[in-house]
Write a protein that holds these residues in place. Structure first.
Motif, PDB file in Angstrom:
ATOM      1  N   TYR A   1     -14.097  -7.117  -6.965  1.00 54.02           N
ATOM      2  CA  TYR A   1     -15.329  -7.810  -7.368  1.00 54.02           C
ATOM      3  C   TYR A   1     -16.376  -7.735  -6.259  1.00 54.02           C
ATOM      4  CZ  TYR A   1     -13.931 -10.091 -11.751  1.00 54.02           C
ATOM      5  OH  TYR A   1     -13.580 -10.358 -13.044  1.00 54.02           O
TER       6      TYR A   1
ATOM      7  N   LEU B   1     -17.975  -4.290  -5.933  1.00 56.40           N
ATOM      8  CA  LEU B   1     -18.921  -4.018  -7.026  1.00 56.40           C
ATOM      9  C   LEU B   1     -20.203  -4.825  -6.858  1.00 56.40           C
ATOM     10  CD1 LEU B   1     -16.437  -3.879 -10.034  1.00 56.40           C
ATOM     11  CD2 LEU B   1     -17.567  -1.960  -8.895  1.00 56.40           C
TER      12      LEU B   1
ATOM     13  N   PHE C   1     -22.361   1.556 -14.537  1.00 62.35           N
ATOM     14  CA  PHE C   1     -21.745   1.856 -13.245  1.00 62.35           C
ATOM     15  C   PHE C   1     -22.186   3.216 -12.714  1.00 62.35           C
ATOM     16  CE2 PHE C   1     -18.315  -1.321 -14.334  1.00 62.35           C
ATOM     17  CZ  PHE C   1     -18.570  -2.162 -13.274  1.00 62.35           C
TER      18      PHE C   1
ATOM     19  N   GLN D   1     -17.354   0.639 -17.589  1.00 60.51           N
ATOM     20  CA  GLN D   1     -16.065   0.270 -17.022  1.00 60.51           C
ATOM     21  C   GLN D   1     -15.772   1.150 -15.807  1.00 60.51           C
ATOM     22  OE1 GLN D   1     -12.903   0.217 -19.869  1.00 60.51           O
ATOM     23  NE2 GLN D   1     -13.809  -1.483 -20.998  1.00 60.51           N
TER      24      GLN D   1
ATOM     25  N   TYR E   1     -12.788  -3.031 -14.432  1.00 63.04           N
ATOM     26  CA  TYR E   1     -13.861  -4.022 -14.431  1.00 63.04           C
ATOM     27  C   TYR E   1     -14.901  -3.565 -15.451  1.00 63.04           C
ATOM     28  CZ  TYR E   1     -11.959  -5.646  -9.975  1.00 63.04           C
ATOM     29  OH  TYR E   1     -11.140  -6.143  -9.002  1.00 63.04           O
ATOM     30  N   THR E   2     -15.475  -4.508 -16.171  1.00 63.69           N
ATOM     31  CA  THR E   2     -16.499  -4.196 -17.158  1.00 63.69           C
ATOM     32  C   THR E   2     -17.811  -4.828 -16.718  1.00 63.69           C
ATOM     33  OG1 THR E   2     -14.864  -4.156 -18.929  1.00 63.69           O
ATOM     34  CG2 THR E   2     -17.157  -4.387 -19.592  1.00 63.69           C
ATOM     35  N   LEU E   3     -18.876  -4.035 -16.732  1.00 57.87           N
ATOM     36  CA  LEU E   3     -20.216  -4.492 -16.375  1.00 57.87           C
ATOM     37  C   LEU E   3     -20.973  -4.837 -17.642  1.00 57.87           C
ATOM     38  CD1 LEU E   3     -22.606  -4.738 -14.300  1.00 57.87           C
ATOM     39  CD2 LEU E   3     -23.058  -2.319 -14.765  1.00 57.87           C
TER      40      LEU E   3
ATOM     41  N   LEU F   1     -19.445  -9.378 -14.421  1.00 57.89           N
ATOM     42  CA  LEU F   1     -18.341  -8.442 -14.234  1.00 57.89           C
ATOM     43  C   LEU F   1     -17.091  -9.123 -14.777  1.00 57.89           C
ATOM     44  CD1 LEU F   1     -19.107  -7.349 -10.568  1.00 57.89           C
ATOM     45  CD2 LEU F   1     -19.281  -5.901 -12.590  1.00 57.89           C
TER      46      LEU F   1
ATOM     47  N   THR G   1     -12.799  -8.633 -15.853  1.00 58.56           N
ATOM     48  CA  THR G   1     -11.570  -7.859 -15.802  1.00 58.56           C
ATOM     49  C   THR G   1     -10.452  -8.709 -16.392  1.00 58.56           C
ATOM     50  OG1 THR G   1     -10.242  -6.391 -14.406  1.00 58.56           O
ATOM     51  CG2 THR G   1     -10.788  -8.550 -13.501  1.00 58.56           C
TER      52      THR G   1
ATOM     53  N   THR H   1     -14.227 -13.611 -15.638  1.00 57.17           N
ATOM     54  CA  THR H   1     -15.640 -13.230 -15.656  1.00 57.17           C
ATOM     55  C   THR H   1     -16.335 -13.836 -14.446  1.00 57.17           C
ATOM     56  OG1 THR H   1     -15.661 -13.120 -18.056  1.00 57.17           O
ATOM     57  CG2 THR H   1     -17.794 -13.307 -16.977  1.00 57.17           C
TER      58      THR H   1
END
Length: 199
Positions: A40, A43, A62, A81, A91-93, A102, A104, A135
């Motif tokens: 985290y 990112l 990303f 991702q 991880y998903t943005l 973010l 996961t 989140t």
């Protein structure tokens, strides 16, 4: 008596094995949580670097972070991702308006709790069919609104408001490097050749 000693020895061995297993599991869980938190933070650092170079705009995926995080593993089918948490999950943005999150997924609630503890009010987790979704909301860096009030954000660098200088210098006084200042009468001064000179 020997039988009692034998049972006691077996009980002690089982206890030692159980405690060692518990210690190993706890250490492993902490390592997974730490790796997820580090993911985290990496990112978020990339998001801030992008925002700093792109006039306070967040990235759209990303892929925009490739320059800032060259070793980031971005999903080739879904550029929203990337990376991998302590359990190997992505991880998903998500960027909605000015809100950036973010997310996961992890298997253990203890892992999720440990991660969100690091992010305070910006971190939450929820139960999913396969575990827990963590989140983290990425806060906008402070001071941006003041910068936007002072400078245009279209790349022209024209001033919308006056630039006020508080420092005053005396012509002929020594200075180091380069810079601008004012004298006591409000005249613009520049540091040139190690001496303050009228601009």
């Amino acid at each position: 008596m020997q039988m009692f000693n034998g049972i006691l020895l077996i009980a002690i061995l089982f206890t030692v094995v159980a405690l060692a297993t518990q210690f190993w599991r706890t250490t492993e869980d902490l390592d997974e949580s730490r790796r997820t938190v580090e993911g985290y933070l990496t990112l978020i650092e990339g998001l801030y670097a992008y925002r700093g170079d792109n006039v306070s705009q967040w990235p759209t995926s990303f892929l925009d972070l490739s320059r800032y995080l060259p070793s980031l593993q971005i999903d080739s089918l879904d550029p929203m991702q990337a990376g991998s948490n302590g359990e190997g999950g992505r991880y998903t943005l998500e960027v909605t308006g000015g809100i950036v999150t973010l997310t996961t997924a992890v298997a253990l609630e203890s892992h999720a709790r440990s991660v969100i503890r690091e992010f305070g009010a910006n971190g939450t987790y929820a139960t999913t069919p396969n575990g827990y979704a963590i989140t983290v909301t990425v806060p906008a860096p402070g001071g941006i609104s003041l910068m936007q009030q002072t400078l245009l954000t279209d790349g022209t660098n024209k001033m919308e408001r006056p630039l006020w200088m508080r420092n005053t210098v005396v012509a002929g006084a020594s200075c180091a490097g380069t810079g601008m200042a004012l004298d006591v009468n409000g005249n613009l001064m520049r540091c040139d050749g190690g001496i303050w000179q009228t601009y």
